[in-house]
Design an enzyme around this catalytic site. Structure first.
Site, short mmCIF file in Angstrom:
data_model
loop_
_atom_site.label_atom_id
_atom_site.label_comp_id
_atom_site.label_asym_id
_atom_site.label_seq_id
_atom_site.Cartn_x
_atom_site.Cartn_y
_atom_site.Cartn_z
N ARG A 87 -113.58 17.59 12.61
CA ARG A 87 -113.36 17.22 11.29
C ARG A 87 -114.15 16.87 10.72
NH1 ARG A 87 -108.92 16.45 13.51
NH2 ARG A 87 -107.82 15.11 14.40
N SER B 150 -105.36 8.97 11.28
CA SER B 150 -106.64 8.26 12.24
C SER B 150 -107.44 7.49 11.07
CB SER B 150 -106.80 8.93 13.01
OG SER B 150 -106.17 9.94 13.71
N GLU C 118 -113.39 8.05 10.09
CA GLU C 118 -112.89 10.26 9.30
C GLU C 118 -112.33 9.99 7.87
OE1 GLU C 118 -109.32 12.15 12.27
OE2 GLU C 118 -108.74 12.22 10.32
#
Ligand code: FAD
Ligand code: EPU
Length: 338
Positions: A164, A238, A334
């Site tokens: 990520r 998420s 995130e």
């Protein structure tokens, strides 16, 4: 190219949160992007580059210029013995690229089916799902320097991809606008079905013969069973990343919480599912006013309608504090906060 004023951003992000942009423009070509960047409004205001708005939490009205990329086009850039290099404009919808690559008989993107958002944002956090990240199929990208308007080609190495992560979230944050990405896809399929429930789902669907189409269909089914559809329930996937902790810390936690799941990533580092930590801390299905923690996937924060970015942020902070207190693990977001 027409810069609009006082535009609601609610339809442009998947959280569906009300916030206004002082200025807003859509660009469908590199030329019009350059034109916008050289406009006095761009040079005197904060800029926000927007794709599909599926990884953004708006916590305020944006007193600057939102540039929404709608540059389209999918084409074959080159071929070698084994691969086809497919170039897509930043504004192409990610899932449409995945579907088209499968139709073209190419393999590499099937595990990444149904991830919302645009091609241009995909390198930002090296999107990933079901055992594949774009770094596995990425060839290069084209980006425009926000200051000079110059085009720069980034190789795989220059993007510094991680879990990520990419250089565009760190050293080069707010410096470039990605306008196109080229993927190196395989004409001979390399199936990746070891992750999670893919195999089980393929069997349940009666797909005895492997194909990119079958894997894509299985991934879509798994995703639809867990993740809320933003068209029905505001969310950004998420909300937090899965934390990676040193193996010694993991062993200590395991003696106290024997069921804690963990996966070895790099040597000495264990990735712990944040969804498990959040669920065990008692948050799954929790609702506070118009916002909450999704009942089927604790890693997803949701807006039931009418929630504000400040409310989502406050809930996220409470979740973080309770996971830190119970497990000594700091969750990091995130989602990009504006
Ligand atoms: P945006 O939200 O518009 O932007 C994200 C960030 O990138 C912002 O900082 C923005 O300024 C910047 N940006 C966007 N476009 C450009 C550009 N062209 N140039 C420079 N900067 C740019 N992610 C995964 O990795 N895996 C998943 O499985 C996954 N599942 C999801 C499921 C759901 C239901 C949802 C809602 C989200 C999910 N996500 C997942 C997160 C999201 O889909 C990805 O992060 C996606 O790449 C975001 O694309 P976007 O175009 O919507 O980006
Ligand atoms: N879990 C729970 N309770 C929950 C949710 C998860 O206990 O409510 C535990 C279970 O042990 C489960 C494990 O967490 O086995 C993993 O859950 P899941 O397979 O749903 O995946 P995830 O780790 O929650 C990650 C990505 C997703 C990606 C999937 C599939 C991150 C932050 N998230 O989720 O990406 O789609 O794996 O590969 O890495 C996103 O980034 O927005 C996103 C949705």
């Amino acid at each position: 190219m027409h810069i609009q004023e006082y535009i609601s951003l609610k339809p442009y992000t998947t959280f569906g949160i009300e916030a206004r942009a002082r200025y807003f423009v859509e660009v469908d070509s590199v030329e019009s992007l350059r034109q916008v960047l050289s406009d006095p409004i761009a040079s005197s205001h904060e800029l926000l580059i927007l794709g599909g708005g599926s990884n953004i939490l708006l916590t305020r009205d944006f007193d600057g210029l939102v540039i929404r990329l709608v540059i389209t086009g999918i084409s074959v850039a080159a071929e070698d013995e084994l691969h086809t290099y497919v170039r897509a404009g930043a504004g192409v919808v990610w899932h449409e690229l995945v579907m088209q690559s499968i139709e073209m008989g190419l393999s590499g993107l099937e595990n990444l089916s149904l991830i919302p958002g645009s091609v241009g944002a995909s390198p930002m956090q090296n999107i990933g799902a079901y055992g594949v990240e774009i770094k596995d199929v990425f060839h290069s990208l084209e980006a425009i320097d926000r200051q000079t308007g110059e085009l720069r080609i980034f190789s795989h190495e220059e993007c510094h991809f991680g879990y990520r992560e990419s250089v565009f979230k760190h050293e080069l944050k707010n410096r470039y606008v990605i306008v196109a990405v080229t993927f190196k896809l395989s004409r001979k399929p390399h199936y990746q079905i070891s992750y999670g429930d893919i195999q089980k789902t393929l069997e349940a669907m009666g797909n005895t013969e492997l194909s990119t189409k079958a894997i894509s269909a299985a991934v879509i089914q798994i995703r639809q069973s867990k993740l809320p559809d933003p068209a029905e329930l505001g969310n950004a996937g998420s909300f937090f990343k899965n934390p990676e902790i040193p193996s010694e810390q993991y062993e200590q936690l395991k003696s106290k919480f024997p069921n804690i799941p963990g996966y070895l990533t790099t040597p000495g580092q264990i990735k712990v599912p944040a969804g498990w930590l959040i669920e065990q801390a008692g948050w799954k299905g929790y609702r506070e006013g118009s916002v909450g923690v999704h009942a089927r996937q604790a890693l997803v924060l949701v807006n039931y309608g009418g929630g504000t970015g400040a409310e989502v942020k406050a809930l996220a902070e409470k979740v973080q504090a309770s996971v830190l207190e119970k497990y000594g693990i700091q969750l990091s977001a995130e989602v990009n906060f504006i």
